[in-house]
Design a protein around this motif. Structure first.
Motif, mmCIF file in Angstrom:
data_model
loop_
_atom_site.group_PDB
_atom_site.id
_atom_site.type_symbol
_atom_site.label_atom_id
_atom_site.label_comp_id
_atom_site.label_asym_id
_atom_site.label_seq_id
_atom_site.Cartn_x
_atom_site.Cartn_y
_atom_site.Cartn_z
ATOM 1 N N ALA A 342 50.571 51.145 -4.170
ATOM 2 C CA ALA A 342 50.805 52.604 -4.648
ATOM 3 C C ALA A 342 51.403 53.371 -3.556
ATOM 4 N N VAL A 343 51.184 53.444 -2.350
ATOM 5 C CA VAL A 343 52.050 54.074 -1.433
ATOM 6 C C VAL A 343 53.253 53.691 -1.358
ATOM 7 N N ALA A 344 53.776 52.368 -1.347
ATOM 8 C CA ALA A 344 55.026 51.815 -1.197
ATOM 9 C C ALA A 344 55.826 52.485 -2.697
ATOM 10 N N ALA A 345 55.189 52.295 -3.850
ATOM 11 C CA ALA A 345 55.868 52.470 -4.871
ATOM 12 C C ALA A 345 56.049 54.281 -4.852
ATOM 13 N N ARG A 346 55.157 54.973 -4.511
ATOM 14 C CA ARG A 346 55.336 56.418 -4.552
ATOM 15 C C ARG A 346 56.415 56.815 -3.755
ATOM 16 N N ILE A 398 60.874 60.563 4.136
ATOM 17 C CA ILE A 398 60.290 59.472 3.456
ATOM 18 C C ILE A 398 61.020 58.243 3.244
ATOM 19 N N VAL A 399 60.337 57.057 3.568
ATOM 20 C CA VAL A 399 61.007 55.764 3.583
ATOM 21 C C VAL A 399 61.139 55.016 2.261
ATOM 22 N N GLU A 400 62.345 54.560 1.988
ATOM 23 C CA GLU A 400 62.536 53.920 0.759
ATOM 24 C C GLU A 400 61.876 52.560 0.842
ATOM 25 N N ALA A 401 60.713 52.508 0.367
ATOM 26 C CA ALA A 401 59.728 51.268 0.968
ATOM 27 C C ALA A 401 60.014 50.195 -0.304
ATOM 28 N N VAL A 402 61.202 49.491 -0.054
ATOM 29 C CA VAL A 402 61.469 48.465 -1.045
ATOM 30 C C VAL A 402 60.474 47.316 -0.773
ATOM 31 N N PHE A 403 60.305 46.567 -1.666
ATOM 32 C CA PHE A 403 59.552 45.285 -1.646
ATOM 33 C C PHE A 403 59.827 44.200 -2.475
ATOM 34 N N SER A 404 59.429 42.950 -2.251
ATOM 35 C CA SER A 404 59.797 41.990 -3.540
ATOM 36 C C SER A 404 58.510 41.064 -3.533
ATOM 37 N N SER A 405 58.476 40.211 -4.357
ATOM 38 C CA SER A 405 57.368 39.371 -4.865
ATOM 39 C C SER A 405 56.905 38.438 -3.974
ATOM 40 N N ASN A 406 57.553 37.802 -3.050
ATOM 41 C CA ASN A 406 57.176 36.952 -2.192
ATOM 42 C C ASN A 406 58.168 36.616 -1.220
ATOM 43 N N SER A 407 57.851 36.940 0.258
ATOM 44 C CA SER A 407 59.036 36.741 1.108
ATOM 45 C C SER A 407 58.931 35.024 1.778
ATOM 46 N N GLY A 408 58.272 34.340 1.147
ATOM 47 C CA GLY A 408 58.087 32.617 1.485
ATOM 48 C C GLY A 408 57.569 32.620 2.860
ATOM 49 N N GLY A 409 56.958 33.450 3.672
ATOM 50 C CA GLY A 409 56.361 33.268 4.804
ATOM 51 C C GLY A 409 57.070 34.166 6.029
ATOM 52 N N VAL A 410 57.837 34.646 5.858
ATOM 53 C CA VAL A 410 58.676 35.681 6.613
ATOM 54 C C VAL A 410 59.620 36.469 6.047
#
Length: 694
Positions: A342-346, A398-410
């Motif tokens: 929620a915080v990242a998406a906001r 405010i940080v553009e808090a990008v994200f992805s599904s799975n980083s594969g361990g790193v």
């Protein structure tokens, strides 16, 4: 290739990254307005930034809602009533038919083409007439091309009729105090053989008014000819050109909701330069049938953009997050993971500005997944409300808090993705990504006695206790007719390569997790497959055939930053583009394995490539022997093995899903499972940030 492949990467350990985790800080100044709204493009043509268009949209709600022009209510829409909205633009009028069935049959012929049919019902000389159109088109030229296609479609048209180009230029027969007065004038015009429609407009005082518009000319000359004909036939009416550019919502009756049987609904066409209307929302939400019947909170703005209908959902930011968090992660995840999302998406949403010109974000992974009310859940609403107004801050922004599904361990370093990102994004360990495979079966990569190599799920295989001379485990089937799959996943469209039965032996060459967000095997991709995918995505010229493909450079996390084909660098604009350039790979954390060859390292450091059609001399315990290429088992330094096959092409064996920069969604789930709270989770994935509450 095996499970330990990427554990060699040198990155900061999780415990060390959390030592300096700060506290949740109250904001001294305003950073995130809890009453803010966000504009989400559902349908719009924004050029290279985003394009998703549709000829019309079908709206409904279990509660009444209103069509608005600014603050003026043009029309109330009763509960459970379907309405359609389209753009009043260039169209092709295909035919007028006295029967619905004849018009519907012609529409069915056009459905599979690029010329989408719309069917209206009207009145002409006191009789019902069904009017079939295609369009609307984005320009006059596009409409003329459509007219040409429709003319060649082999439709069974009424005698004497030919398809014709229509447009958005209309005459005005006046403004009326009531719908009844407008109906009387409209009936007079249609009885004389002309098309006319009531049209809702906003008066200068902000009130809703009703006008009658006549005809649908495509050019000024056509409009002038129409005016002359209407004036001659109906001299008692005052006919003007005032409707040509005036914003209005034309009222028509749609008879094409279902091509199997006639059903009708009101159809409103957005017309005029700068026309912008609003479907005003309610607590139940408005369903948009063409967007997978999703239901949206807030308002739906309806306008024209680049010749197409634009539908923008204007919704309170916090309510938008209810759906975004539900669209991005599972409601079954721990509460702390939901709060982190929620915080990242906001934070991400509030940094977008007008990135998409008429909207802040879009509803796809190009921004954040937004599927409306259907993605919401009480636990997600609770997590969003518990973090209301909280954002990630760094350097006063405010940080553009990008994200992805799975980083594969790193997680990725910015240099491995788009080449930018500042100090907020650094590569960190994300061992908790393995939460994605906690309940997954492993697969054995097997070599059968027949020479076939493929994958079988562990619950169908058992070890025999025997080993090959090279120390590889032997296995057999634990049940009859175990399918040997081409990849470690069951795919309905992929036939098994063979079968293994109890008592038949196979050599275990390697182990893999089932294909998913954490790890995957793709291929084999042939030279032709790769050249097609690479076309247009690399700046240098491509060879006529790809004989060798190898990773020649990696970034800090181990992600691929350089690939050579036939010894030449494939030049991409930025490293993350390798995902799409190489056949749509889930991530850039991968190895490339040639299916039909292997590399021999000489004592002097020289390398030689042996293909499946070649044989070579090797030194064994019994002396020098000659082995064939195909069927040869090659063992790597990490003890993983593979068999060289006659299949051409290349396999990609990789980890993770997405660009890998910033927060890993499966990682936050794994961390929450271990008891970390959302502030520590976020401060692990984003460097030198504080969480500020409004």
């Amino acid at each position: 290739m095996n499970f330990a492949r990427w554990k060699k990467t040198g990155v900061t350990l999780l415990a060390g990254a959390l030592i300096a985790a700060g506290l949740l800080l109250p904001a001294a100044d305003s950073h995130a307005d809890p009453n803010a709204t966000i504009r989400v493009a559902l349908y719009a043509d924004i050029g290279s930034k985003y394009k998703s268009t549709v000829p019309f949209v079908t709206l409904s709600s279990t509660m009444g809602f209103s069509l608005m022009s600014g603050s003026a209510q043009l029309l109330p829409i009763p509960a459970n009533n379907k309405i359609r909205i389209s753009l009043d633009g260039y169209k092709v009028k295909v035919m007028d038919s006295p029967t619905w069935q004849a018009a519907a049959e012609a529409a069915k012929q056009l459905q599979s083409s690029s010329d989408k049919p719309m069917l209206f019902v009207s009145s002409r000389n006191g009789a019902t007439v069904y009017q079939l159109y295609t369009g609307p088109y984005t320009s006059e030229n596009a409409a003329k091309e459509g007219l040409n296609r429709v003319g060649k479609a082999g439709l069974n048209l009424p005698q004497g009729q030919v398809p014709a180009l229509t447009g958005s230029k209309h005459l005005s027969a006046g403004t009326f105090a009531s719908q009844q007065e407008a109906d009387a004038v409209m009936n007079t015009i249609t009885a004389a053989g002309f098309d006319a429609w009531k049209t809702l407009v906003s008066g200068t005082d902000g009130s809703a008014q009703v006008e009658v518009w006549v005809g649908e000319a495509a050019s000024d000359s056509d409009l002038a000819a129409l005016r002359a004909a209407v004036t001659a036939a109906l001299p008692q009416l005052s006919i003007g050109d005032g409707a040509t550019a005036k914003p209005g919502m034309m009222i028509r009756t749609d008879a094409g909701l279902d091509w199997s049987s006639e059903s009708q609904a009101f159809h409103y066409q957005v017309s005029g330069t700068g026309a912008k209307f609003m479907a005003s929302g309610n607590s139940a939400g408005i369903q948009l049938a063409e967007r997978s019947k999703r239901i949206y909170r807030g308002n739906l703005e309806l306008s024209s953009l680049a010749g197409s209908l634009a539908v923008i959902n204007e919704v309170p930011l916090e309510q938008y997050l209810y759906a975004v968090v539900g669209g991005e992660v599972s409601s079954g995840w721990p509460e702390e993971a939901l709060k982190a999302q929620a915080v990242a998406a906001r934070s991400y949403a509030l940094t977008q500005g007008t990135r998409f010109d008429v909207a802040n974000v879009v509803d796809t992974t190009l921004s954040q997944v937004y599927n409306g009310i259907g993605a919401e859940a009480p636990v997600i609403t609770k997590a969003v409300d518990a973090t209301a107004g909280e954002v990630l801050m760094s350097g006063g922004k405010i940080v553009e808090a990008v994200f992805s599904s799975n980083s594969g361990g790193v997680t990725a370093d910015p240099s491995e993705v788009w080449g930018n990102g500042g100090t907020t994004f650094v590569s960190v360990a994300s061992a908790e990504d393995a939460a994605a495979v906690a309940a997954s079966k492993k697969w054995y990569y097997l070599l059968l006695d027949s020479g076939i190599t493929g994958y079988a799920r562990e619950d169908n295989i058992k070890l025999t206790g025997s080993k090959t001379a090279a120390g590889l485990d032997m296995a057999t089937a634990s049940t009859k007719d175990v399918n040997i799959r081409p990849l470690p996943v069951i795919e309905s469209g992929a036939s098994p390569l063979g079968k293994l039965n109890p008592g038949e032996n196979a050599v275990i060459l390697d182990q893999f997790y089932e294909n998913g967000s954490y790890s995957w095997v793709k291929g084999p991709y042939t030279s032709a497959d790769l050249l097609k995918s690479l076309s247009g995505k690399v700046s240098n010229s491509l060879p006529s055939s790809i004989a060798s493909l190898e990773v020649t450079q990696r970034g800090p996390s181990g992600r691929v930053t350089q690939v050579k084909a036939n010894g030449e660098i494939l030049q991409v604009k930025y490293p993350d583009l390798f995902r799409s350039a190489l056949g749509g790979l889930p991530s850039t954390l991968f190895d490339i394995v040639p299916a039909g060859s292997y590399t021999v390292l000489g004592a002097d450091g020289s390398k030689g490539i042996v293909s499946s059609t070649q044989s070579t001399d090797v030194l064994s315990a019994s002396g020098k022997v000659t082995v064939n290429g195909s069927g040869t088992v090659v063992m790597g330094a990490d003890t993983s093995s593979r068999a060289v096959t006659n299949s051409p092409g290349f396999y990609f064996i990789g980890w993770g899903n997405g660009h890998g920069l910033g927060m890993s969604q499966w990682g936050i789930k794994g961390m929450a499972d271990k008891g970390y709270d959302y502030t520590k989770i976020l401060q692990h994935y984003f460097n030198n940030v504080t969480i500020v509450k409004e």
